[in-house]
Each structure stands twice: as C-alpha cells, then as structure tokens.
Design an enzyme around this catalytic site. Structure first.
Site, PDB file in Angstrom:
ATOM      1  N   ASP A  60      -6.400  -1.077 -11.239  1.00 54.61           N
ATOM      2  CA  ASP A  60      -7.716  -0.794 -10.660  1.00 54.61           C
ATOM      3  C   ASP A  60      -8.668  -0.246 -11.720  1.00 54.61           C
ATOM      4  OD1 ASP A  60      -6.624   1.729 -10.961  1.00 54.61           O
ATOM      5  OD2 ASP A  60      -6.728   2.276  -8.845  1.00 54.61           O
ATOM      6  N   SER A  61      -8.160  -0.058 -12.939  1.00 57.22           N
ATOM      7  CA  SER A  61      -9.036   0.237 -14.076  1.00 57.22           C
ATOM      8  C   SER A  61     -10.020  -0.899 -14.302  1.00 57.22           C
ATOM      9  CB  SER A  61      -8.210   0.463 -15.345  1.00 57.22           C
ATOM     10  OG  SER A  61      -7.238  -0.562 -15.512  1.00 57.22           O
ATOM     11  N   ASP A  99      -2.412  -3.297  -8.655  1.00 59.91           N
ATOM     12  CA  ASP A  99      -2.711  -1.975  -8.123  1.00 59.91           C
ATOM     13  C   ASP A  99      -3.244  -2.068  -6.695  1.00 59.91           C
ATOM     14  OD1 ASP A  99      -2.178   0.402  -9.497  1.00 59.91           O
ATOM     15  OD2 ASP A  99      -3.793   0.066 -10.926  1.00 59.91           O
ATOM     16  N   LYS A 129       1.527  -1.680  -7.069  1.00 56.06           N
ATOM     17  CA  LYS A 129       1.660  -0.316  -7.586  1.00 56.06           C
ATOM     18  C   LYS A 129       0.802   0.626  -6.754  1.00 56.06           C
ATOM     19  CE  LYS A 129      -0.333   1.157 -11.521  1.00 56.06           C
ATOM     20  NZ  LYS A 129      -1.064   2.384 -11.079  1.00 56.06           N
ATOM     21  N   GLU A 131      -0.300   5.002  -6.397  1.00 52.64           N
ATOM     22  CA  GLU A 131      -0.342   6.252  -7.150  1.00 52.64           C
ATOM     23  C   GLU A 131       0.172   7.435  -6.337  1.00 52.64           C
ATOM     24  OE1 GLU A 131      -4.160   5.238 -10.039  1.00 52.64           O
ATOM     25  OE2 GLU A 131      -4.169   7.054  -8.832  1.00 52.64           O
ATOM     26  N   GLU A 199       2.000   8.957 -16.654  1.00 49.36           N
ATOM     27  CA  GLU A 199       0.768   8.983 -17.447  1.00 49.36           C
ATOM     28  C   GLU A 199       0.360  10.395 -17.857  1.00 49.36           C
ATOM     29  OE1 GLU A 199      -3.871   7.395 -17.396  1.00 49.36           O
ATOM     30  OE2 GLU A 199      -2.506   6.834 -15.766  1.00 49.36           O
TER      31      GLU A 199
END
Length: 305
Positions: A60-61, A99, A129, A131, A199
């Site tokens: 999602d970056s 994401d 993925k 978070e 991260e």
C-alpha cells in the site's frame, strides 16, 4: 554505498520455477536469504522478474509512490487491485503478495475474508498481507487463513497506524515495546501466517526474536538476522525526493536521471533541436509531388466553396 558492479548482466532464466510456499519454507530451512521487493505496475514487475527475486509485494506504499497520496491510509481496495493486476501481468516466477489497505479488513472476519478473496480472484495475488499483531489483526489473519488464503503478517513499524505509533520511527527500542513485538509475532505465527515482515526494529532485538519464530521473517530496517529482506522499489532505485529512511540502501538514482532527461527533452524542443532529420520518416519524391498536386486541388476546392 556498498560496493557492487556498476553493470550487471541480468537475463531472465526461463528454467526458473515459480516460487511457492514450500519454496519459501525450504529457503528458511537451508538458511538461504529470501529477496522481496515491492512493485506497483508492469515495468516494476518485469524488473523484479528479470532480477529473479523470490517475492513481490504490491504494497500500500503504492498510495504514496505512484498514486500521490500523502500516506498509505487513503488508498482503496479498487486502486490496490488495479495495481495488483498490473504487477501480476509482469510476473512469472515470484510469489505475489498484496497489501490489504487500511479499513478493508478491520471491521469483521467476514469483511477481511471477502477483501482477501477479491485480491486473489480479481487481482491475481498468491497471498495477502495485513498489518499489526493485536487481537483484531490476529483474528482477521486466522479467518483468512482458514478460508484457504495465505497471509503475511507485519509488525514493528506499521505505516497504516504510524500516527498511533508516534510517526515513522523505529519500534522495539524499549523492553516493553520489544516484548509487545515478540507477543505479536508469536500470535500471528499461531494464527497461521506463512511469513512475517518485521519493520524498523533494532538489530539486537531481531537477533533475540529470531529463535522464537518458526516461520520465515522478512526484515526491513530490522538488521541482517532475518530470513530475508524487502525494500520499496522506489527507495532502492532512488525514484523519489530525499534520502528516505535510514535503512534504505540506494542502488540507483533514477529520479535525478528522469528529471534531467525530461529537462533535456524540453530544452531540445524549445531550441528546435528535436526532432532532427534522423527522427523523421521519408516519402518518395514522386509520391510527394503527386501529393502536392492533390493538396493544391483540395485547396482550390475549399477556396471556391
């Protein structure tokens, strides 16, 4: 900068087999580092394919790197699926992870499974993925896994909730924070995640965590002890302004090259240097003469009308 060849001959290996979950687990067992990179479109996917990376993440970056959002929070499921489809068309062998964007899985297990299925069926992803490793995220991960979809976890600095973490800063720098990360990783592993992204965590903390985790751990700013590494495509190639996070290693400086290239093109156009004769198509002299006659006739007809 680390030393590496200025020119590396890279050719896609047609005999290379697609990476699977079994491949990923075998790499961990053998101690062979996993290579993951983000991609957001067909060209970046082709670069990842040609380089022979193991996993590609449609992060999602992409909200920030290619869609122009100020953070990852605003990107929609539809936008992420569009990016995932483009990447899928450029890949043959890497394992493709997408994401789940913020707000697309937190409400309920049903919402999480429904969104994950969209990315698999419509986007062509191999896995999704999500978070954080709190109670909610762990429950959602478990539900998605039980629905038959592989899930990658993500702990430490989690960009979707960076505001709650005090911004984009390293996590696990106190005993309590490090212990929380350990608890979250163990919970995600127990929920069935096939791998976990770690991260922005001190390398020493990562070294302590690794013996506890049985699934592959892919680090980003978490030191060398992890089972693999991931970087954002635009960060590692310098397609951005500024230096980026401390942990980023730049292997190219494409932003400056792109800026200079476009500026040179604009200057050539304004100074009548482009296009030059070598950029133009030709026409047979007789055909040109005939065309002039026809054009003259068209001009006369227009004048009469």
């Amino acid at each position: 900068m680390s030393s590496y060849p200025s020119q590396i001959a890279i050719m896609e290996d047609a005999s290379r087999l697609p990476v699977t979950l079994a491949t990923i687990n075998e790499r961990k067992r053998l101690g062979e580092p996993l290579v993951m990179v983000t991609a957001y479109d067909f060209p970046s996917a082709r670069a990842a394919e040609t380089a022979g990376v193991d996993l590609v993440l449609v992060g999602d970056s992409g909200a920030m790197t290619v869609l122009g959002y100020p953070s990852t929070v605003g990107v929609s499921v539809e936008e992420m699926i569009m990016l995932t489809r483009a990447v899928r068309r450029g890949l043959r062998t890497p394992f493709l992870v997408a994401d789940l964007p913020f707000g697309s899985y937190e409400e309920s297990d049903e919402q999480a499974v429904r969104t994950a299925m969209q990315f698999i069926k419509d986007g062509g992803a191999d896995a999704v993925k999500l978070e954080r490793g709190n109670e909610t995220s762990v429950a959602r991960a478990r539900a998605i896994v039980q629905a038959g979809i592989p899930v990658m976890g993500h702990v430490g600095l989690t960009p979707q909730t960076s505001t709650a973490l005090g911004g984009y800063r390293a996590q696990g720098r106190s005993a309590g924070s490090a212990a929380r990360i350990a608890e979250e990783m163990l919970a995600l592993q127990e929920a069935g995640c096939f791998t976990i992204v770690l991260e922005a965590v001190p390398a020493a903390v990562t070294e302590e965590l690794m013996p506890l985790i049985g699934v592959p751990v892919i680090g980003i700013g978490a030191g060398p002890a992890t089972d693999g590494q991931v970087l954002v495509f635009h960060d590692l190639l310098g397609i951005r302004e500024g230096r980026g996070a401390r942990f980023v290693q730049r292997y190219a400086d494409l932003q400056n090259e792109m800026d200079a290239g476009v500026a040179a093109y604009a200057a050539d156009v304004r100074q009548h240097r482009y296009p030059a004769a070598e950029h133009c198509y030709s026409i047979d002299a007789d055909e040109l003469a005939e065309f002039r006659v026809e054009l003259s006739a068209l001009s006369e007809d227009k004048t009469k009308s």
